[in-house]
Motif scaffolding. Sequence first.
Motif, PDB file in Angstrom:
ATOM      1  N   LEU A 207     -10.360   6.319   1.860  1.00 45.22           N
ATOM      2  CA  LEU A 207     -10.783   7.427   1.000  1.00 45.22           C
ATOM      3  C   LEU A 207      -9.695   7.842   0.016  1.00 45.22           C
ATOM      4  N   GLY A 208      -8.517   8.237   0.546  1.00 41.04           N
ATOM      5  CA  GLY A 208      -7.433   8.677  -0.322  1.00 41.04           C
ATOM      6  C   GLY A 208      -6.328   7.651  -0.386  1.00 41.04           C
ATOM      7  N   VAL A 209      -5.536   7.703  -1.447  1.00 38.95           N
ATOM      8  CA  VAL A 209      -4.409   6.777  -1.576  1.00 38.95           C
ATOM      9  C   VAL A 209      -3.312   7.453  -2.389  1.00 38.95           C
ATOM     10  N   ALA A 210      -2.077   7.205  -1.988  1.00 40.26           N
ATOM     11  CA  ALA A 210      -0.908   7.690  -2.729  1.00 40.26           C
ATOM     12  C   ALA A 210       0.184   6.641  -2.597  1.00 40.26           C
ATOM     13  N   VAL A 211       1.017   6.534  -3.632  1.00 39.91           N
ATOM     14  CA  VAL A 211       2.109   5.568  -3.646  1.00 39.91           C
ATOM     15  C   VAL A 211       3.422   6.313  -3.480  1.00 39.91           C
ATOM     16  N   THR A 212       4.306   5.768  -2.641  1.00 37.02           N
ATOM     17  CA  THR A 212       5.603   6.412  -2.413  1.00 37.02           C
ATOM     18  C   THR A 212       6.394   6.478  -3.720  1.00 37.02           C
ATOM     19  N   PRO A 213       7.286   7.465  -3.857  1.00 34.05           N
ATOM     20  CA  PRO A 213       8.056   7.619  -5.100  1.00 34.05           C
ATOM     21  C   PRO A 213       8.861   6.391  -5.490  1.00 34.05           C
ATOM     22  N   ASP A 214       9.252   5.571  -4.504  1.00 36.41           N
ATOM     23  CA  ASP A 214       9.994   4.356  -4.847  1.00 36.41           C
ATOM     24  C   ASP A 214       9.071   3.184  -5.153  1.00 36.41           C
ATOM     25  N   GLY A 215       7.759   3.385  -5.030  1.00 36.85           N
ATOM     26  CA  GLY A 215       6.789   2.355  -5.356  1.00 36.85           C
ATOM     27  C   GLY A 215       6.651   1.259  -4.330  1.00 36.85           C
ATOM     28  N   ALA A 216       7.353   1.351  -3.208  1.00 38.64           N
ATOM     29  CA  ALA A 216       7.370   0.257  -2.238  1.00 38.64           C
ATOM     30  C   ALA A 216       6.127   0.212  -1.359  1.00 38.64           C
ATOM     31  N   HIS A 217       5.473   1.337  -1.167  1.00 38.48           N
ATOM     32  CA  HIS A 217       4.331   1.374  -0.259  1.00 38.48           C
ATOM     33  C   HIS A 217       3.216   2.259  -0.806  1.00 38.48           C
ATOM     34  N   ALA A 218       1.994   1.892  -0.461  1.00 37.97           N
ATOM     35  CA  ALA A 218       0.830   2.735  -0.710  1.00 37.97           C
ATOM     36  C   ALA A 218       0.290   3.191   0.631  1.00 37.97           C
ATOM     37  N   TYR A 219       0.062   4.482   0.764  1.00 37.72           N
ATOM     38  CA  TYR A 219      -0.512   5.029   1.986  1.00 37.72           C
ATOM     39  C   TYR A 219      -1.987   5.307   1.720  1.00 37.72           C
ATOM     40  N   VAL A 220      -2.847   4.738   2.573  1.00 42.93           N
ATOM     41  CA  VAL A 220      -4.294   4.856   2.400  1.00 42.93           C
ATOM     42  C   VAL A 220      -4.880   5.589   3.601  1.00 42.93           C
ATOM     43  N   THR A 221      -5.611   6.672   3.343  1.00 42.18           N
ATOM     44  CA  THR A 221      -6.264   7.397   4.437  1.00 42.18           C
ATOM     45  C   THR A 221      -7.535   6.655   4.820  1.00 42.18           C
ATOM     46  N   ALA A 227      -6.979   7.482  10.629  1.00 42.91           N
ATOM     47  CA  ALA A 227      -5.640   6.900  10.552  1.00 42.91           C
ATOM     48  C   ALA A 227      -5.190   6.800   9.105  1.00 42.91           C
ATOM     49  N   VAL A 228      -3.900   6.527   8.954  1.00 44.36           N
ATOM     50  CA  VAL A 228      -3.317   6.198   7.654  1.00 44.36           C
ATOM     51  C   VAL A 228      -2.766   4.783   7.754  1.00 44.36           C
ATOM     52  N   ARG A 229      -3.145   3.947   6.808  1.00 47.39           N
ATOM     53  CA  ARG A 229      -2.642   2.573   6.801  1.00 47.39           C
ATOM     54  C   ARG A 229      -1.631   2.419   5.674  1.00 47.39           C
ATOM     55  N   VAL A 230      -0.529   1.745   6.000  1.00 48.12           N
ATOM     56  CA  VAL A 230       0.581   1.580   5.074  1.00 48.12           C
ATOM     57  C   VAL A 230       0.509   0.187   4.465  1.00 48.12           C
ATOM     58  N   VAL A 231       0.485   0.125   3.133  1.00 45.15           N
ATOM     59  CA  VAL A 231       0.392  -1.136   2.411  1.00 45.15           C
ATOM     60  C   VAL A 231       1.732  -1.428   1.745  1.00 45.15           C
ATOM     61  N   ASP A 232       2.260  -2.619   1.966  1.00 44.78           N
ATOM     62  CA  ASP A 232       3.457  -3.086   1.262  1.00 44.78           C
ATOM     63  C   ASP A 232       3.018  -3.530  -0.124  1.00 44.78           C
ATOM     64  N   THR A 233       3.484  -2.843  -1.163  1.00 40.81           N
ATOM     65  CA  THR A 233       3.019  -3.150  -2.514  1.00 40.81           C
ATOM     66  C   THR A 233       3.587  -4.458  -3.058  1.00 40.81           C
ATOM     67  N   ALA A 234       4.624  -4.999  -2.420  1.00 39.19           N
ATOM     68  CA  ALA A 234       5.159  -6.287  -2.851  1.00 39.19           C
ATOM     69  C   ALA A 234       4.250  -7.428  -2.427  1.00 39.19           C
ATOM     70  N   THR A 235       3.649  -7.293  -1.244  1.00 36.74           N
ATOM     71  CA  THR A 235       2.791  -8.363  -0.713  1.00 36.74           C
ATOM     72  C   THR A 235       1.327  -7.971  -0.663  1.00 36.74           C
ATOM     73  N   ASN A 236       1.055  -6.678  -0.902  1.00 37.20           N
ATOM     74  CA  ASN A 236      -0.310  -6.142  -0.812  1.00 37.20           C
ATOM     75  C   ASN A 236      -0.955  -6.470   0.532  1.00 37.20           C
ATOM     76  N   THR A 237      -0.186  -6.216   1.577  1.00 41.66           N
ATOM     77  CA  THR A 237      -0.680  -6.380   2.946  1.00 41.66           C
ATOM     78  C   THR A 237      -0.442  -5.091   3.719  1.00 41.66           C
ATOM     79  N   ILE A 238      -1.288  -4.856   4.723  1.00 39.88           N
ATOM     80  CA  ILE A 238      -1.118  -3.687   5.584  1.00 39.88           C
ATOM     81  C   ILE A 238       0.005  -3.981   6.568  1.00 39.88           C
ATOM     82  N   THR A 239       1.025  -3.128   6.576  1.00 43.22           N
ATOM     83  CA  THR A 239       2.178  -3.344   7.458  1.00 43.22           C
ATOM     84  C   THR A 239       2.300  -2.298   8.553  1.00 43.22           C
ATOM     85  N   GLY A 240       1.466  -1.280   8.533  1.00 43.56           N
ATOM     86  CA  GLY A 240       1.558  -0.251   9.567  1.00 43.56           C
ATOM     87  C   GLY A 240       0.343   0.646   9.580  1.00 43.56           C
TER      88      GLY A 240
END
Length: 564
Positions: A207-221, A227-240
């Motif tokens: 539903l929601g998404v925000a990108v960390t200030p350093d641009g390294a991760h996107a957090y998706v609700t 849950a919140v899923r953490v996306v590595d923006t370098a690989t565009n994969t869920i890492t947490g």
Amino acid sequence: MITTLRPQRGLTQADPGPMTAEPLLTDNVITVPIGNGPFAVAITPDGRHVYVTNETDGTVSVIDAATLSVTATVSVGSGPAGAAITPDGSRAYVTNENSNTISVINTATNTVSATVSGLSAPIGVAITPDGRHAYVVNNGAGTVSVIDTATNTITATVSVGSGPTWLAITPDGRHAYVANFTSNDVSVIDTATNTVTATIGGFNGPLGVAVTPDGAHAYVTDFSSNAVRVVDTATNTITGTTAVGTNAFLVAFTPDGLTAYVTNHASSTVSVIDTTSNTVTATIGVGNAAAGVAVTPNGLAAYVANHDSNTVSVILTLNAVSPNHGSTAGGTVVTITGTNLSGATSVQFGTRQATIIGDTPSEITVISPPGTGTVPITVTTLGGTSNPKPFYYISPPTVTSLTPASGPLTGGNLLTITGTNLATAGKVTFGTAPVTPTVVSNNEITVTAPPGASAGPVLVTITTAGGTATLTYTYVAAPTISGLSPATGPTSGGTTVTVSGTGFSSTDQVTFAGILAPFAVVSDGEISVVTPAGAAGPADVTVVTAGGSVTATGAYTYTAPPGI
């Protein structure tokens, strides 16, 4: 449409009653009355004003962050949902889901300066870092529209997944991450070409998404998986994945990126996530149906729109102080919890500075300075100074009496200690044996004596938040009876009997066959007793002292007078 995620527009809502002129403060959350159905929150870059969309009213409320009062209400289209403010703070872009438009608000005059049409149930909106484009999610069409903010015209349309809801643009402006609720994926748009370059699966109602200030991760609700899923923006994969409350809704970061605030729609809470470990460090209750969330530029507060309460919750930096009291002499180790606390430059207890001995994004440990009365604790970081939390300085205790002042070696007797400043008494020790007191009042506590190691006096120490005080308690050995002289006497009583034994100094009473007898303590080993009247035959003799009691069975014999 995402109306299944929140109350349907047009439903009759309970009358909230007259709005109070003052915000309500509960612990570290301030509640501000707002319009009907508040949904999204956007804060100006200078942190001075907060824009809140009111979905039911078709308005946007403008909150003065200094006074936490609504200073303007702007009429927009029907069903306003998302909001975003340009980097220069001059305009606010508001999506109107029912009107299929965007209202552009001039923040200097708080009037609508332009309306952009041609959209389809627009919800989320984000502005590029250079302020040149607004990206708008069309929930009804499964697309994202690109608006030129200079002309307020649509210049491109990008097809994404099904049922898109929210989006976020990376700090470098090169990519937009779009949450597609129905197709359970996230689309990654290259903003240079306005094409989808990646689709990330593995979600359940994103539903929601925000990108960390350093641009390294996107957090998706992940709304449906809580849950919140953490996306590595370098690989565009869920890492947490981090479990939060029920129906995770939207997410926002503090400027340093160390803390994420996640609204939980059905739980009516906010989960505070430490992004270094991706663990929830706090869960904060807010109003009903928590929806939009935004963090101030200095990171010292988070604003949460409560859709069903018609309020905005302002979560302040400091959550709790433990303990919240200590000695006037200082030296108390105090733990302060909250958010965005890393890099603290000072912690003040009133006007005095505490010694910092530990510092993390969610917790600071300090040693309190000397002080008196009630003082505010504040934490200062590079972002500014936090909200205050009270700390109570406690004067040292005094003790005036301990009743009774002696007791048996076996312990177990209830004692009363009187004095002053006893309300925070947490421990009482008898020599080295600790016990927990019961606080009756600031002037009285009670305690059960523990067993003693040996007969004799011990130091009793009362420990409070203000310090310690001492007095003396005496353990008394149980008495013994070795003999009576004489051991017989008439049934009429009146015979003076010497009772021999040990431990008689604190004798409270002597009984013959259960009948109290007048006595005098001669020494620790001797009591002089006058027998009461009794029935003919043997009688038990009992001596009761502070150390306990002892009974000599049949030790005295009553003799009847001769009959004629």
